[in-house]
Design a protein around this motif. Structure first.
Motif, PDB file in Angstrom:
ATOM      1  N   ASP A 101       0.827  -1.200   0.000  1.00 50.68           N
ATOM      2  CA  ASP A 101       0.000   0.000   0.000  1.00 50.68           C
ATOM      3  C   ASP A 101       0.864   1.253   0.000  1.00 50.68           C
ATOM      4  N   LEU A 102       1.865   1.272   0.865  1.00 54.32           N
ATOM      5  CA  LEU A 102       2.763   2.420   0.921  1.00 54.32           C
ATOM      6  C   LEU A 102       3.517   2.594  -0.396  1.00 54.32           C
ATOM      7  N   ALA A 103       3.966   1.493  -0.974  1.00 53.61           N
ATOM      8  CA  ALA A 103       4.693   1.562  -2.249  1.00 53.61           C
ATOM      9  C   ALA A 103       3.801   2.132  -3.343  1.00 53.61           C
ATOM     10  N   HIS A 104       2.556   1.669  -3.418  1.00 56.36           N
ATOM     11  CA  HIS A 104       1.633   2.169  -4.442  1.00 56.36           C
ATOM     12  C   HIS A 104       1.340   3.660  -4.251  1.00 56.36           C
ATOM     13  N   ARG A 105       1.141   4.072  -2.989  1.00 52.62           N
ATOM     14  CA  ARG A 105       0.886   5.495  -2.727  1.00 52.62           C
ATOM     15  C   ARG A 105       2.107   6.335  -3.083  1.00 52.62           C
ATOM     16  N   THR A 106       3.301   5.822  -2.768  1.00 53.18           N
ATOM     17  CA  THR A 106       4.531   6.556  -3.070  1.00 53.18           C
ATOM     18  C   THR A 106       4.747   6.670  -4.572  1.00 53.18           C
ATOM     19  N   ILE A 107       4.506   5.595  -5.292  1.00 57.10           N
ATOM     20  CA  ILE A 107       4.644   5.617  -6.752  1.00 57.10           C
ATOM     21  C   ILE A 107       3.667   6.623  -7.352  1.00 57.10           C
ATOM     22  N   ALA A 108       2.416   6.593  -6.910  1.00 56.59           N
ATOM     23  CA  ALA A 108       1.413   7.517  -7.429  1.00 56.59           C
ATOM     24  C   ALA A 108       1.797   8.960  -7.122  1.00 56.59           C
ATOM     25  N   SER A 109       2.276   9.193  -5.915  1.00 55.55           N
ATOM     26  CA  SER A 109       2.687  10.540  -5.525  1.00 55.55           C
ATOM     27  C   SER A 109       3.877  11.010  -6.362  1.00 55.55           C
ATOM     28  N   ALA A 110       4.847  10.124  -6.589  1.00 51.36           N
ATOM     29  CA  ALA A 110       6.013  10.470  -7.402  1.00 51.36           C
ATOM     30  C   ALA A 110       5.585  10.819  -8.824  1.00 51.36           C
ATOM     31  N   LYS A 111       4.761   9.974  -9.416  1.00 54.34           N
ATOM     32  CA  LYS A 111       4.303  10.220 -10.793  1.00 54.34           C
ATOM     33  C   LYS A 111       3.531  11.537 -10.884  1.00 54.34           C
ATOM     34  N   ALA A 112       2.688  11.789  -9.877  1.00 51.84           N
ATOM     35  CA  ALA A 112       1.918  13.034  -9.875  1.00 51.84           C
ATOM     36  C   ALA A 112       2.826  14.252  -9.782  1.00 51.84           C
ATOM     37  N   GLY A 113       3.978  14.088  -9.151  1.00 54.64           N
ATOM     38  CA  GLY A 113       4.939  15.186  -9.018  1.00 54.64           C
ATOM     39  C   GLY A 113       5.981  15.212 -10.119  1.00 54.64           C
TER      40      GLY A 113
END
Length: 138
Positions: free
Chosen positions: A104-116
């Motif tokens: 879950d943390l990895a998916h949220r981090t990936i999404a946040s990185a891509k969004a940024g």
């Protein structure tokens, strides 16, 4: 270690992120990490709930919720009129639950990185470098 110094050192490591993760869960997870890293040993006294609430500028009931969850998990022991202590035998981690939390943390981090506009692979390398650096500082 002196209980007051120990509480200060531990509180220095705590922080609240505006991540959408409930604050009590952030506190719970940070306490578990501090225990897991060996910074707090079995039998050592925890900072009071009031000390944590004041240090983090949050409601006392939020800290109480986190401490209660940790006591239910078996990570903390409450001794009336004496304080809250790290349990002598902290609970074993449920590996399947831990794997889901990591995913879950990895998916949220990936999404946040891509969004940024950040490459997730580059972020992963940076996280590993920082983690390795922090481990060598201890």
């Amino acid at each position: 270690m002196n209980v007051i110094i120990q509480a200060y050192v531990m509180l220095e490591r705590f922080h609240i992120e505006p991540s959408g993760v409930p604050i009590y869960i952030q506190i719970r997870d940070q306490v578990l990490r501090v225990i897991g890293a060996g910074l707090l040993k079995p039998g050592e006294q925890m900072p009071t709930m009031r000390q944590v609430a004041v240090a983090l500028r949050i409601d006392l009931n939020t800290v109480r919720h986190a401490y209660d969850a940790l006591a239910r998990m078996g990570a903390l022991t409450v001794r009336p009129a004496r304080g809250t202590f790290v349990a002598e035998h902290p609970p074993m981690l449920d590996l399947s639950v831990e794997a889901r939390r990591l995913d879950d943390l990895a998916h949220r981090t990936i999404a946040s990185a891509k969004a940024g506009g950040i490459d997730p692979a580059e972020l992963a390398q940076r996280i590993l470098a920082i983690s390795t650096s922090e481990e060598s500082d201890q």
